[in-house]
Design a protein around this motif. Structure first.
Motif, short mmCIF file in Angstrom:
data_model
loop_
_atom_site.label_atom_id
_atom_site.label_comp_id
_atom_site.label_asym_id
_atom_site.label_seq_id
_atom_site.Cartn_x
_atom_site.Cartn_y
_atom_site.Cartn_z
N TYR A 58 -7.04 2.54 15.67
CA TYR A 58 -7.34 1.13 15.38
C TYR A 58 -6.05 0.37 15.05
O TYR A 58 -5.76 -0.69 15.60
N ASP A 110 -4.11 -7.00 10.44
CA ASP A 110 -4.90 -6.17 9.53
C ASP A 110 -4.96 -6.77 8.12
O ASP A 110 -5.98 -6.69 7.45
N GLU A 126 0.85 -1.20 0.00
CA GLU A 126 0.00 0.00 0.00
C GLU A 126 0.88 1.23 0.00
O GLU A 126 1.88 1.27 0.71
#
Ligand code: BG6
Length: 531
Positions: free
Chosen positions: A261, A270, A251
């Protein structure tokens, strides 16, 4: 007629996809980002493509007070902003939004569920939704157990017929009742087991649809059609021909406001435990006997169970974890992960993880699978790379290349499944370049999704919502899959938590990860494939 024309024609034929029966979709957490960014645009796209039944309603359920009208208006704005279909079509929206309602209540409040029950009866009467219910948990995960328990206690869950694959005799047949659950599904094996137990107090497994949005991506589904719909790849899809396999999910953004989070999750929880192990199971599974949901998921879970356990003692040699520090990304300076809002000052959370896994079965013994994911890497790209073995007889290794002796030109075949963003498939082969000498250069045979079909792949949530309405759970995670994935990942995240920052590497944002990750794979005589 060219191949592209034939393909384009095939795709523009009227869709053979079934339109589901009427139903009411209840979205818990309807004020959240997921609802606005993903769920509503997906529903709008389905309506636009004529794939939603006329008898359809959406009930938003969330804490904030607002009227049905205000909810409709908020959802319209979300669609205008986030839909892939532009320009906005007011006619499609108005027809869809006629069935939109809202209940304001906390997730624990029994009164809210009573109001929901009354509203569902009213919706059935007005919209002909026939008692069919889909509950969508788009809430923070801490609320999952409470919503499920309250649904059960309020008599909102009936044990009913559940889709075309349901062969159990059902006590009632007046409608379906399914629950869709977002990730994260637990944060380790113990919490996943506990959550499954809570859910199973109220729902049967066949009513439970655990989402992994990667499975809704066209190119992820294409892994199976490519493997099992062609006769030439499958015979080579094993340890005799394949040297190793790499899975990369990179990413090109940092955590961007999700620090709160993310700092309690990290790359392993994740991305790796869910999306990447799902990709791996599709790449590595045996052909199922049929394409019904359980046959496919049986094969996937066999792969997950065959992955050799990474014991605490092996974590150091089988994994690399790192965090990005500040750096240049796409021409912009981005702050270190540790400086993101919501991230603990002494954070040891990994934003990059690399892992070597071995699958102990007949097909894959001795073929390592290297998984790598990270935030703030140079590019957004998801790829599966299948690296074939070196040809045994290096016939051309002394061949002259443009008059010079070259020893490094023979590169093994490499098949790349480009999941996103430049969706397609390519195969690297060795070819003779023009000229008098016999030599080899690498060349690419390729398929591009966009060139072939002339359109972008649809959004994952469109397919997944539609499948759930149709009662097809093939692309959803079964209980044993989620538990097997956590069984594998839990010892790793625990060992990392015990070690804290010892053993955590760092890399500048905008680079392909830390040097430790390069040394990790190079120690096996291999290299990362960076697109
Ligand atoms: C989500 C993760 O599940 O997947 C995010 O929580 C991540 O951190 C996202 O950015 C990536 O999804 P996609 O479809 O953009 O690759």
């Amino acid at each position: 007629m060219t191949a592209t024309q034939i393909l384009t024609e095939a795709i523009t034929q009227p869709s053979h996809y079934q339109v589901p029966e009427g139903c009411a979709l209840v979205i818990f957490g309807a004020s959240g980002d997921l609802t606005r960014r993903k769920l509503l645009p997906a529903l709008y796209a389905l309506a636009h493509d004529g794939l939603l039944p006329d008898q359809f309603a959406v009930i938003g359920f969330a804490r904030k007070e607002k009227s049905h009208e205000a909810f409709r208006e908020e959802m319209r704005q979300a669609v205008e902003q986030f839909s892939r279909l532009q320009p906005f079509n007011a006619g499609v929206w108005d027809r869809l939004a006629r069935g939109f309602y809202y209940v304001a209540a906390s997730f624990e409040d029994p009164v809210g569920y009573e109001r929901l029950r009354e509203l569902l009866v009213e919706v059935d009467r007005r919209h002909g939704t026939g008692g069919n219910r889909l509950y969508y948990l788009a809430t923070p995960p801490a609320a999952y157990a409470a919503v499920v328990a309250r649904l059960g206690a309020s008599g909102l869950v009936s044990e009913v017929r559940d889709g075309p694959y349901d062969t159990d005799p059902a006590p009632e047949t007046h409608g379906c009742c399914r629950i869709i659950i977002e990730k994260p599904f637990g944060r380790d094996l113990a919490t996943a087991l506990a959550l499954n137990a809570e859910i199973h107090r109220v729902f049967r497994e066949r009513q439970v649809y655990r989402i992994d949005h990667y499975l809704g991506k066209e190119t992820v589904q294409n892994i199976l059609t490519f493997r099992f719909g062609n006769s030439i790849f499958e015979p080579l899809w094993n340890r005799r021909y394949i040297d190793h396999i790499q899975l990369l999910v990179a990413e090109d953004r940092g955590v961007e406001g999700r620090g709160g989070y993310y700092d309690s999750a990290g790359a392993m929880r994740d991305m790796l435990q869910n999306h990447m192990l799902q990709l791996l199971s599709l790449v590595a599974m045996e052909p199922p006997a049929t394409f019904d949901p359980d046959a496919v998921r049986d094969e996937k879970v066999k792969v997950l169970r065959a992955i050799r356990e990474v014991l605490a003692a092996d974590v150091e040699s089988a994994t690399v974890r790192a965090q990005y520090i500040s750096g240049q990304l796409r021409g912009k300076r981005i702050a270190a992960y540790a400086d993101e809002p919501g991230v603990a000052a002494e954070t040891a959370t990994e934003t990059f993880a690399a892992l070597r896994l071995e699958i102990d079965n007949w097909r894959w013994a001795g073929v390592p699978f290297y998984l790598r994911t990270g935030k703030a890497l140079p590019k957004r790209v998801t790829e599966v790379t299948i690296q074939y073995r070196q040809p045994p007889l290096l016939l051309f290794q002394h061949a002259g290349h443009l008059g010079h002796e070259r020893r490094d030109v023979i590169q093994p075949n490499r098949l790349t499944l480009r999941i996103q963003p430049d969706e397609g498939i390519s195969l690297r082969v060795g070819l003779k370049p023009p000229g008098p000498s016999i030599s080899l250069i690498p060349a690419r045979l390729g398929f591009s999704y966009r060139e072939a079909f002339g359109i972008d792949p649809t959004e994952a949530y469109e397919r997944l919502l539609l499948d759930c309405m149709l009662g097809d759970s093939t692309l959803f995670i079964r209980r044993d899959e989620v538990e097997s994935a956590w069984a594998l990942v839990t010892p790793i995240v625990e060992a990392w938590a015990d070690a804290g920052r010892t053993g955590l590497a760092y890399h500048p944002a905008g680079s392909w990860g830390p040097k430790e990750a390069d040394r990790f794979i190079e120690a096996d005589g291999r290299k990362w494939v960076n697109p």
